[in-house]
Design a protein around this motif. Sequence first.
Motif, PDB file in Angstrom:
ATOM      1  N   GLU A  84     -17.030  -8.499 -10.646  1.00 58.13           N
ATOM      2  CA  GLU A  84     -17.159  -8.305  -9.203  1.00 58.13           C
ATOM      3  C   GLU A  84     -16.404  -9.393  -8.434  1.00 58.13           C
ATOM      4  N   SER A  85     -16.490 -10.619  -8.938  1.00 53.76           N
ATOM      5  CA  SER A  85     -15.773 -11.724  -8.300  1.00 53.76           C
ATOM      6  C   SER A  85     -14.265 -11.480  -8.343  1.00 53.76           C
ATOM      7  N   ILE A  86     -13.785 -11.038  -9.479  1.00 52.43           N
ATOM      8  CA  ILE A  86     -12.353 -10.755  -9.620  1.00 52.43           C
ATOM      9  C   ILE A  86     -11.947  -9.590  -8.716  1.00 52.43           C
ATOM     10  N   LYS A  87     -12.814  -8.577  -8.622  1.00 55.64           N
ATOM     11  CA  LYS A  87     -12.517  -7.447  -7.734  1.00 55.64           C
ATOM     12  C   LYS A  87     -12.409  -7.911  -6.286  1.00 55.64           C
ATOM     13  N   SER A  88     -13.324  -8.785  -5.868  1.00 60.73           N
ATOM     14  CA  SER A  88     -13.273  -9.276  -4.481  1.00 60.73           C
ATOM     15  C   SER A  88     -12.032 -10.150  -4.272  1.00 60.73           C
ATOM     16  N   ASP A  89     -11.659 -10.923  -5.291  1.00 54.89           N
ATOM     17  CA  ASP A  89     -10.430 -11.725  -5.190  1.00 54.89           C
ATOM     18  C   ASP A  89      -9.209 -10.818  -5.036  1.00 54.89           C
ATOM     19  N   ILE A  90      -9.200  -9.734  -5.783  1.00 55.65           N
ATOM     20  CA  ILE A  90      -8.086  -8.782  -5.702  1.00 55.65           C
ATOM     21  C   ILE A  90      -8.027  -8.167  -4.312  1.00 55.65           C
ATOM     22  N   GLN A  91      -9.198  -7.777  -3.780  1.00 57.69           N
ATOM     23  CA  GLN A  91      -9.243  -7.202  -2.436  1.00 57.69           C
ATOM     24  C   GLN A  91      -8.716  -8.214  -1.405  1.00 57.69           C
ATOM     25  N   MET A  92      -9.142  -9.479  -1.548  1.00 56.91           N
ATOM     26  CA  MET A  92      -8.705 -10.518  -0.618  1.00 56.91           C
ATOM     27  C   MET A  92      -7.193 -10.702  -0.708  1.00 56.91           C
ATOM     28  N   GLU A  93      -6.651 -10.687  -1.906  1.00 56.34           N
ATOM     29  CA  GLU A  93      -5.206 -10.842  -2.074  1.00 56.34           C
ATOM     30  C   GLU A  93      -4.461  -9.656  -1.485  1.00 56.34           C
ATOM     31  N   LYS A  94      -5.021  -8.452  -1.643  1.00 59.45           N
ATOM     32  CA  LYS A  94      -4.398  -7.276  -1.038  1.00 59.45           C
ATOM     33  C   LYS A  94      -4.403  -7.400   0.482  1.00 59.45           C
ATOM     34  N   TYR A  95      -5.520  -7.889   1.029  1.00 60.94           N
ATOM     35  CA  TYR A  95      -5.622  -8.084   2.470  1.00 60.94           C
ATOM     36  C   TYR A  95      -4.588  -9.111   2.936  1.00 60.94           C
ATOM     37  N   LYS A  96      -4.492 -10.220   2.204  1.00 61.10           N
ATOM     38  CA  LYS A  96      -3.519 -11.257   2.556  1.00 61.10           C
ATOM     39  C   LYS A  96      -2.101 -10.695   2.518  1.00 61.10           C
ATOM     40  N   LYS A  97      -1.834  -9.876   1.517  1.00 57.95           N
ATOM     41  CA  LYS A  97      -0.504  -9.281   1.376  1.00 57.95           C
ATOM     42  C   LYS A  97      -0.171  -8.438   2.608  1.00 57.95           C
ATOM     43  N   VAL A  98      -1.155  -7.640   3.054  1.00 57.40           N
ATOM     44  CA  VAL A  98      -0.934  -6.795   4.229  1.00 57.40           C
ATOM     45  C   VAL A  98      -0.713  -7.667   5.463  1.00 57.40           C
ATOM     46  N   VAL A  99      -1.543  -8.707   5.607  1.00 53.63           N
ATOM     47  CA  VAL A  99      -1.409  -9.604   6.761  1.00 53.63           C
ATOM     48  C   VAL A  99      -0.052 -10.294   6.740  1.00 53.63           C
ATOM     49  N   PHE A 100       0.352 -10.798   5.576  1.00 50.32           N
ATOM     50  CA  PHE A 100       1.632 -11.486   5.475  1.00 50.32           C
ATOM     51  C   PHE A 100       2.801 -10.542   5.738  1.00 50.32           C
ATOM     52  N   ARG A 101       2.670  -9.306   5.300  1.00 46.40           N
ATOM     53  CA  ARG A 101       3.734  -8.340   5.598  1.00 46.40           C
ATOM     54  C   ARG A 101       3.838  -8.119   7.098  1.00 46.40           C
ATOM     55  N   GLY A 102       2.670  -8.026   7.766  1.00 44.81           N
ATOM     56  CA  GLY A 102       2.663  -7.876   9.219  1.00 44.81           C
ATOM     57  C   GLY A 102       3.292  -9.072   9.905  1.00 44.81           C
ATOM     58  N   LYS A 103       2.935 -10.272   9.444  1.00 40.18           N
ATOM     59  CA  LYS A 103       3.500 -11.494  10.020  1.00 40.18           C
ATOM     60  C   LYS A 103       5.004 -11.547   9.776  1.00 40.18           C
TER      61      LYS A 103
END
Length: 185
Positions: A84-103
């Motif tokens: 579950e911890s790894i899944k949440s880390d993956i979700q956070m990284e996906k979110y960061k990726k989307v944010v960074f792409r937007g930036k």
Amino acid sequence: MDVMEKSLLESSVFEDIPKEDIAKGVDLLRSRFSKKIEPICSKLERFMLEVIFKVPDHVLLPEDAAQRTKHSEKEHKKILREIESIKSDIQMEKYKKVVFRGKLKEATETHENLKAAALEIETTSQKVLRENKTMDIKENSEFILAKFERCRAQLKDLQESAPPTETKDTNKLYRPKENELFKTN
């Protein structure tokens, strides 16, 4: 197919047929053969994978030895928490990726706007210099400096004629870069 082509080219029976026609015929035969044999090979491959090379579910291979050990309930819960911890880390990284792409997209657009503004300034300054017939570098510099000094004087007059602000500290009124622009020597 290659052997057949070589045999046909060397055969005395087909001497009156041009070699290019024989090569085209063999190529056509090769493509038809490939089209017919491909589905047969696919079926054979599926059969081999599903029936012959399939490892039954109840059989564990030597490389699967880690699955043979039984875990306690506590260890099992720990593993599930890690998953579950790894899944949440993956979700956070996906979110960061989307944010960074937007930036990145925003920064790219800003960069393009700045390039367009710089081009516009360059074109305008060249136009002004041409209109004032100052094409020499020294004359250009002196002309731009004179224009700048007149603008600075006008700005100083405007600042003096402006009503006093609530705060005496102008550093709090503007951002640091703006303070540099409005700094008078």
